[in-house]
Design a protein around this motif. Structure first.
Motif, PDB file in Angstrom:
ATOM      1  N   GLU A   1       0.857  -1.316  -0.083  1.00 30.49           N
ATOM      2  CA  GLU A   1      -0.014  -0.128  -0.056  1.00 30.49           C
ATOM      3  C   GLU A   1       0.866   1.370  -0.065  1.00 30.49           C
ATOM      4  O   GLU A   1       0.620   2.143  -0.670  1.00 30.49           O
ATOM      5  CB  GLU A   1      -0.951   0.133   1.164  1.00 30.49           C
ATOM      6  N   GLU A   2       2.199   1.217   0.683  1.00 26.91           N
ATOM      7  CA  GLU A   2       3.020   2.352   0.881  1.00 26.91           C
ATOM      8  C   GLU A   2       3.367   2.526  -0.670  1.00 26.91           C
ATOM      9  O   GLU A   2       3.576   3.833  -1.065  1.00 26.91           O
ATOM     10  CB  GLU A   2       3.915   2.225   1.755  1.00 26.91           C
TER      11      GLU A   2
ATOM     12  N   CYS B   1       0.958   4.007  -2.787  1.00 26.25           N
ATOM     13  CA  CYS B   1       0.440   5.503  -2.600  1.00 26.25           C
ATOM     14  C   CYS B   1       1.590   6.425  -2.903  1.00 26.25           C
ATOM     15  O   CYS B   1       1.257   7.739  -3.553  1.00 26.25           O
ATOM     16  CB  CYS B   1       0.669   5.652  -0.895  1.00 26.25           C
TER      17      CYS B   1
ATOM     18  N   LEU C   1       0.330   6.653   5.351  1.00 29.94           N
ATOM     19  CA  LEU C   1      -0.861   5.886   4.430  1.00 29.94           C
ATOM     20  C   LEU C   1      -1.900   5.624   5.616  1.00 29.94           C
ATOM     21  O   LEU C   1      -1.680   4.925   6.480  1.00 29.94           O
ATOM     22  CB  LEU C   1      -0.554   5.014   3.606  1.00 29.94           C
TER      23      LEU C   1
ATOM     24  N   GLY D   1      -5.695   3.493   5.183  1.00 32.13           N
ATOM     25  CA  GLY D   1      -6.324   3.037   3.785  1.00 32.13           C
ATOM     26  C   GLY D   1      -7.396   2.215   4.228  1.00 32.13           C
ATOM     27  O   GLY D   1      -7.634   1.754   5.368  1.00 32.13           O
TER      28      GLY D   1
ATOM     29  N   ARG E   1     -10.185  -1.115   2.848  1.00 36.51           N
ATOM     30  CA  ARG E   1     -10.658  -2.007   1.759  1.00 36.51           C
ATOM     31  C   ARG E   1     -11.927  -2.701   2.387  1.00 36.51           C
ATOM     32  O   ARG E   1     -11.735  -3.574   2.981  1.00 36.51           O
ATOM     33  CB  ARG E   1      -9.700  -3.112   1.522  1.00 36.51           C
TER      34      ARG E   1
ATOM     35  N   ARG F   1     -12.463   1.090  -2.118  1.00 33.99           N
ATOM     36  CA  ARG F   1     -11.243   1.385  -1.593  1.00 33.99           C
ATOM     37  C   ARG F   1     -10.829   2.865  -1.536  1.00 33.99           C
ATOM     38  O   ARG F   1     -11.332   3.663  -2.434  1.00 33.99           O
ATOM     39  CB  ARG F   1     -10.195   0.816  -2.588  1.00 33.99           C
TER      40      ARG F   1
ATOM     41  N   THR G   1      -7.496   5.536  -0.373  1.00 36.80           N
ATOM     42  CA  THR G   1      -6.380   5.564   0.340  1.00 36.80           C
ATOM     43  C   THR G   1      -5.933   7.022   0.393  1.00 36.80           C
ATOM     44  O   THR G   1      -6.100   7.778  -0.368  1.00 36.80           O
ATOM     45  CB  THR G   1      -5.357   4.722  -0.660  1.00 36.80           C
TER      46      THR G   1
ATOM     47  N   CYS H   1      -2.694   9.900   1.921  1.00 36.88           N
ATOM     48  CA  CYS H   1      -1.327   9.614   2.241  1.00 36.88           C
ATOM     49  C   CYS H   1      -1.106  11.356   2.960  1.00 36.88           C
ATOM     50  O   CYS H   1      -1.368  12.267   2.428  1.00 36.88           O
ATOM     51  CB  CYS H   1      -0.548   9.551   0.982  1.00 36.88           C
TER      52      CYS H   1
END
Length: 267
Positions: free
Chosen positions: A6-7, A10, A87, A89, A91, A129, A131, A133
Protein backbone atom coordinates in the motif's frame (compact mmCIF):
# COMPACT_ATOMS: atom_id res chain seq x y z
CA UNK A 1 8.49 -9.88 -7.84
CA UNK A 2 6.60 -9.33 -4.61
CA UNK A 3 3.14 -7.78 -4.61
CA UNK A 4 3.03 -4.00 -4.40
CA UNK A 5 2.52 -2.69 -0.87
CA UNK A 6 0.00 0.00 0.00
CA UNK A 7 2.87 2.38 0.76
CA UNK A 8 4.41 1.81 -2.68
CA UNK A 9 1.04 2.39 -4.35
CA UNK A 10 0.57 5.57 -2.35
CA UNK A 11 3.95 6.90 -3.51
CA UNK A 12 3.13 5.97 -7.09
CA UNK A 13 -0.23 7.74 -7.02
CA UNK A 14 1.21 10.78 -5.30
CA UNK A 15 4.17 11.48 -7.60
CA UNK A 16 3.92 9.58 -10.90
CA UNK A 17 1.86 12.12 -12.83
CA UNK A 18 3.59 15.14 -11.33
CA UNK A 19 6.76 17.08 -12.06
CA UNK A 20 8.27 15.20 -9.12
CA UNK A 21 8.11 11.77 -10.74
CA UNK A 22 11.75 11.11 -9.96
CA UNK A 23 10.71 10.69 -6.33
CA UNK A 24 8.92 7.48 -7.35
CA UNK A 25 12.22 5.94 -8.42
CA UNK A 26 14.01 7.27 -5.33
CA UNK A 27 11.39 6.05 -2.85
CA UNK A 28 10.74 2.69 -4.56
CA UNK A 29 14.32 1.70 -5.50
CA UNK A 30 13.60 -2.03 -5.72
CA UNK A 31 11.13 -1.65 -8.60
CA UNK A 32 12.35 -1.45 -12.17
CA UNK A 33 11.28 1.43 -14.41
CA UNK A 34 9.28 -1.04 -16.52
CA UNK A 35 7.49 -2.42 -13.45
CA UNK A 36 6.63 1.09 -12.27
CA UNK A 37 5.29 2.08 -15.69
CA UNK A 38 3.16 -1.06 -15.94
CA UNK A 39 1.65 -0.53 -12.49
CA UNK A 40 1.02 3.16 -13.23
CA UNK A 41 -0.75 2.19 -16.43
CA UNK A 42 -2.91 -0.41 -14.65
CA UNK A 43 -3.95 2.28 -12.16
CA UNK A 44 -4.86 4.67 -14.97
CA UNK A 45 -2.17 7.17 -13.99
CA UNK A 46 -1.42 9.63 -16.74
CA UNK A 47 2.04 9.61 -18.30
CA UNK A 48 1.56 13.32 -18.99
CA UNK A 49 2.73 15.11 -15.90
CA UNK A 50 0.87 18.31 -16.69
CA UNK A 51 -2.42 16.46 -16.05
CA UNK A 52 -1.62 16.00 -12.38
CA UNK A 53 -4.44 16.88 -9.97
CA UNK A 54 -3.51 17.22 -6.32
CA UNK A 55 -5.96 15.61 -3.92
CA UNK A 56 -6.27 17.54 -0.70
CA UNK A 57 -8.02 16.96 2.63
CA UNK A 58 -8.02 18.21 6.21
CA UNK A 59 -4.72 16.77 7.45
CA UNK A 60 -5.33 18.02 11.01
CA UNK A 61 -8.77 16.42 11.29
CA UNK A 62 -7.73 13.92 13.98
CA UNK A 63 -5.41 16.23 15.88
CA UNK A 64 -8.19 16.67 18.43
CA UNK A 65 -11.14 14.35 19.02
CA UNK A 66 -13.64 16.96 20.16
CA UNK A 67 -16.80 16.24 18.16
CA UNK A 68 -19.18 13.30 17.74
CA UNK A 69 -18.17 13.12 14.07
CA UNK A 70 -14.46 12.75 14.83
CA UNK A 71 -15.11 10.22 17.59
CA UNK A 72 -17.27 8.15 15.23
CA UNK A 73 -14.69 8.05 12.45
CA UNK A 74 -11.90 7.24 14.90
CA UNK A 75 -13.95 4.23 16.02
CA UNK A 76 -14.59 3.18 12.44
CA UNK A 77 -10.88 3.40 11.62
CA UNK A 78 -10.09 1.35 14.74
CA UNK A 79 -12.22 -1.40 13.20
CA UNK A 80 -11.81 -1.17 9.44
CA UNK A 81 -8.92 1.15 8.66
CA UNK A 82 -5.21 0.34 8.47
CA UNK A 83 -2.09 2.47 8.51
CA UNK A 84 1.31 1.93 6.93
CA UNK A 85 3.91 4.62 7.47
CA UNK A 86 2.22 7.80 6.13
CA UNK A 87 -0.80 6.03 4.65
CA UNK A 88 -4.37 5.43 5.85
CA UNK A 89 -6.33 2.93 3.82
CA UNK A 90 -9.64 1.11 3.66
CA UNK A 91 -10.69 -2.00 1.73
CA UNK A 92 -14.38 -2.70 2.27
CA UNK A 93 -17.24 -4.45 0.50
CA UNK A 94 -18.41 -2.71 -2.65
CA UNK A 95 -21.78 -1.97 -1.02
CA UNK A 96 -19.99 0.25 1.52
CA UNK A 97 -18.72 2.72 -1.10
CA UNK A 98 -21.10 5.48 0.01
CA UNK A 99 -20.03 5.05 3.63
CA UNK A 100 -16.41 5.66 2.68
CA UNK A 101 -17.49 8.73 0.79
CA UNK A 102 -19.21 9.99 3.95
CA UNK A 103 -15.74 9.89 5.51
CA UNK A 104 -14.29 11.62 2.45
CA UNK A 105 -16.77 14.45 2.92
CA UNK A 106 -16.05 14.67 6.65
CA UNK A 107 -12.34 15.28 6.06
CA UNK A 108 -13.04 17.49 3.01
CA UNK A 109 -11.22 15.12 0.64
CA UNK A 110 -11.16 16.51 -2.89
CA UNK A 111 -11.36 13.01 -4.35
CA UNK A 112 -13.60 10.08 -3.53
CA UNK A 113 -13.55 6.38 -2.75
CA UNK A 114 -13.51 4.05 -5.74
CA UNK A 115 -14.67 0.57 -6.64
CA UNK A 116 -11.73 -1.62 -7.62
CA UNK A 117 -11.72 -5.17 -8.94
CA UNK A 118 -9.23 -7.84 -8.04
CA UNK A 119 -8.90 -11.43 -9.07
CA UNK A 120 -8.36 -14.34 -6.73
CA UNK A 121 -7.91 -17.69 -8.43
CA UNK A 122 -10.81 -17.89 -10.92
CA UNK A 123 -13.05 -15.29 -9.29
CA UNK A 124 -13.24 -11.52 -9.65
CA UNK A 125 -14.21 -9.48 -6.60
CA UNK A 126 -15.14 -5.82 -6.13
CA UNK A 127 -13.97 -3.68 -3.23
CA UNK A 128 -14.61 -0.14 -2.07
CA UNK A 129 -11.21 1.40 -1.63
CA UNK A 130 -9.92 4.67 -0.21
CA UNK A 131 -6.26 5.59 0.30
CA UNK A 132 -5.00 8.80 1.90
CA UNK A 133 -1.38 9.85 2.24
CA UNK A 134 -0.17 12.34 4.82
CA UNK A 135 2.55 11.97 7.44
CA UNK A 136 1.03 14.39 9.96
CA UNK A 137 -2.45 12.99 9.38
CA UNK A 138 -1.34 9.43 10.17
CA UNK A 139 0.78 10.59 13.11
CA UNK A 140 -2.35 12.09 14.67
CA UNK A 141 -4.07 8.71 14.30
CA UNK A 142 -1.02 7.00 15.82
CA UNK A 143 -1.39 9.26 18.85
CA UNK A 144 -4.98 8.05 19.28
CA UNK A 145 -3.95 4.40 19.12
CA UNK A 146 -4.30 3.63 15.41
CA UNK A 147 -0.97 1.96 14.66
CA UNK A 148 0.31 -0.50 12.10
CA UNK A 149 -0.80 -4.09 12.79
CA UNK A 150 -3.11 -2.78 15.52
CA UNK A 151 -5.58 -5.68 15.73
CA UNK A 152 -4.14 -7.48 18.75
CA UNK A 153 -2.76 -4.46 20.62
CA UNK A 154 -5.41 -1.72 20.34
CA UNK A 155 -6.33 0.09 23.52
CA UNK A 156 -9.51 1.96 24.30
CA UNK A 157 -8.76 5.66 23.60
CA UNK A 158 -8.92 8.33 26.28
CA UNK A 159 -11.61 10.57 24.84
CA UNK A 160 -14.31 12.74 26.41
CA UNK A 161 -16.98 10.68 28.20
CA UNK A 162 -19.78 12.19 26.12
CA UNK A 163 -18.08 11.01 22.92
CA UNK A 164 -17.58 7.35 23.90
CA UNK A 165 -20.95 6.17 22.51
CA UNK A 166 -20.10 7.74 19.14
CA UNK A 167 -16.70 6.01 19.15
CA UNK A 168 -18.31 2.66 19.96
CA UNK A 169 -20.89 3.16 17.19
CA UNK A 170 -18.04 3.71 14.72
CA UNK A 171 -16.29 0.57 15.90
CA UNK A 172 -19.56 -1.35 15.82
CA UNK A 173 -20.20 -0.26 12.22
CA UNK A 174 -16.85 -1.78 11.31
CA UNK A 175 -16.53 -4.87 13.52
CA UNK A 176 -20.01 -5.43 14.90
CA UNK A 177 -23.22 -7.07 13.82
CA UNK A 178 -26.90 -7.32 14.71
CA UNK A 179 -29.46 -9.66 13.28
CA UNK A 180 -32.08 -12.34 13.64
CA UNK A 181 -31.18 -16.00 13.16
CA UNK A 182 -32.90 -19.38 13.41
CA UNK A 183 -32.10 -21.76 16.25
CA UNK A 184 -34.06 -25.02 16.48
CA UNK A 185 -36.91 -23.46 14.54
CA UNK A 186 -37.11 -20.32 16.69
CA UNK A 187 -36.17 -16.76 15.79
CA UNK A 188 -33.40 -15.38 17.99
CA UNK A 189 -31.65 -12.02 18.08
CA UNK A 190 -27.96 -11.30 18.43
CA UNK A 191 -25.77 -8.25 19.03
CA UNK A 192 -22.04 -8.82 18.61
CA UNK A 193 -18.81 -6.81 18.61
CA UNK A 194 -15.45 -8.46 17.94
CA UNK A 195 -11.87 -7.42 18.73
CA UNK A 196 -8.49 -9.09 18.78
CA UNK A 197 -7.76 -7.49 22.17
CA UNK A 198 -9.51 -8.72 25.32
CA UNK A 199 -9.00 -5.54 27.36
CA UNK A 200 -10.49 -3.42 24.57
CA UNK A 201 -13.64 -5.54 24.32
CA UNK A 202 -14.02 -5.59 28.12
CA UNK A 203 -13.88 -1.77 28.19
CA UNK A 204 -16.91 -1.71 25.89
CA UNK A 205 -18.69 -4.27 28.09
CA UNK A 206 -17.96 -2.18 31.21
CA UNK A 207 -19.25 0.96 29.51
CA UNK A 208 -22.62 -0.64 28.82
CA UNK A 209 -22.83 -2.27 32.24
CA UNK A 210 -22.30 1.14 33.86
CA UNK A 211 -25.37 2.25 31.88
CA UNK A 212 -27.38 -0.50 33.57
CA UNK A 213 -27.34 -3.04 30.75
CA UNK A 214 -27.01 -6.69 31.72
CA UNK A 215 -26.87 -10.08 30.00
CA UNK A 216 -23.60 -9.25 28.24
CA UNK A 217 -21.01 -11.95 27.70
CA UNK A 218 -17.45 -12.00 26.39
CA UNK A 219 -16.15 -15.18 24.82
CA UNK A 220 -13.00 -16.12 22.97
CA UNK A 221 -13.36 -17.22 19.35
CA UNK A 222 -10.09 -18.46 17.86
CA UNK A 223 -7.76 -15.43 18.11
CA UNK A 224 -10.50 -12.88 18.83
CA UNK A 225 -12.85 -11.86 21.61
CA UNK A 226 -16.57 -11.36 21.09
CA UNK A 227 -18.93 -9.24 23.16
CA UNK A 228 -22.41 -10.64 22.60
CA UNK A 229 -25.96 -10.19 23.81
CA UNK A 230 -29.06 -12.22 22.96
CA UNK A 231 -31.65 -10.33 25.00
CA UNK A 232 -33.88 -8.16 22.79
CA UNK A 233 -34.49 -5.64 25.58
CA UNK A 234 -30.77 -5.28 26.29
CA UNK A 235 -29.89 -5.08 22.60
CA UNK A 236 -32.38 -2.27 22.00
CA UNK A 237 -31.05 -0.45 25.06
CA UNK A 238 -27.47 -0.75 23.73
CA UNK A 239 -28.52 0.54 20.33
CA UNK A 240 -30.52 3.37 21.89
CA UNK A 241 -27.31 4.50 23.59
CA UNK A 242 -24.99 4.33 20.59
CA UNK A 243 -27.46 5.84 18.11
CA UNK A 244 -28.49 8.73 20.36
CA UNK A 245 -27.64 12.13 18.79
CA UNK A 246 -26.47 10.54 15.55
CA UNK A 247 -27.50 11.25 11.97
CA UNK A 248 -26.97 9.53 8.64
CA UNK A 249 -23.56 11.14 8.13
CA UNK A 250 -22.08 9.24 11.10
CA UNK A 251 -23.72 5.83 11.02
CA UNK A 252 -23.89 2.89 8.63
CA UNK A 253 -27.32 3.10 7.01
CA UNK A 254 -27.94 -0.64 6.69
CA UNK A 255 -27.23 -1.34 10.37
CA UNK A 256 -29.37 1.56 11.50
CA UNK A 257 -32.23 0.06 9.46
CA UNK A 258 -31.92 -3.18 11.46
CA UNK A 259 -31.98 -1.17 14.69
CA UNK A 260 -35.25 0.42 13.54
CA UNK A 261 -36.68 -3.06 12.93
CA UNK A 262 -35.63 -4.18 16.43
CA UNK A 263 -37.37 -1.14 17.91
CA UNK A 264 -40.59 -2.16 16.22
CA UNK A 265 -40.29 -5.76 17.42
CA UNK A 266 -39.64 -4.61 20.99
CA UNK A 267 -42.75 -2.40 21.24
Amino acid sequence: MALWTEEELCILKKYYSTPERKKVYELIPNRSIGSIRRMASSLGLSDKRRNYIKRDFDREYFKKINTSEKAYWLGFIYADGYVESSLLGFRLKDKDLEHLNKFSRAIKFSGEAKIEEYQYKDSVYKLSRLTLCGKGFVESLNNWGVIQNKTLVIKFPKIQTELIAHFIRGYFDGDGSIGIYKDRGYNKVLFSIVSGNEDFINKIKEYFEEKGIGRLKVRKIHNAYELRCQSLNSIVSILDIIYKDSDDSIRLTRKYAIYSQFKQINK
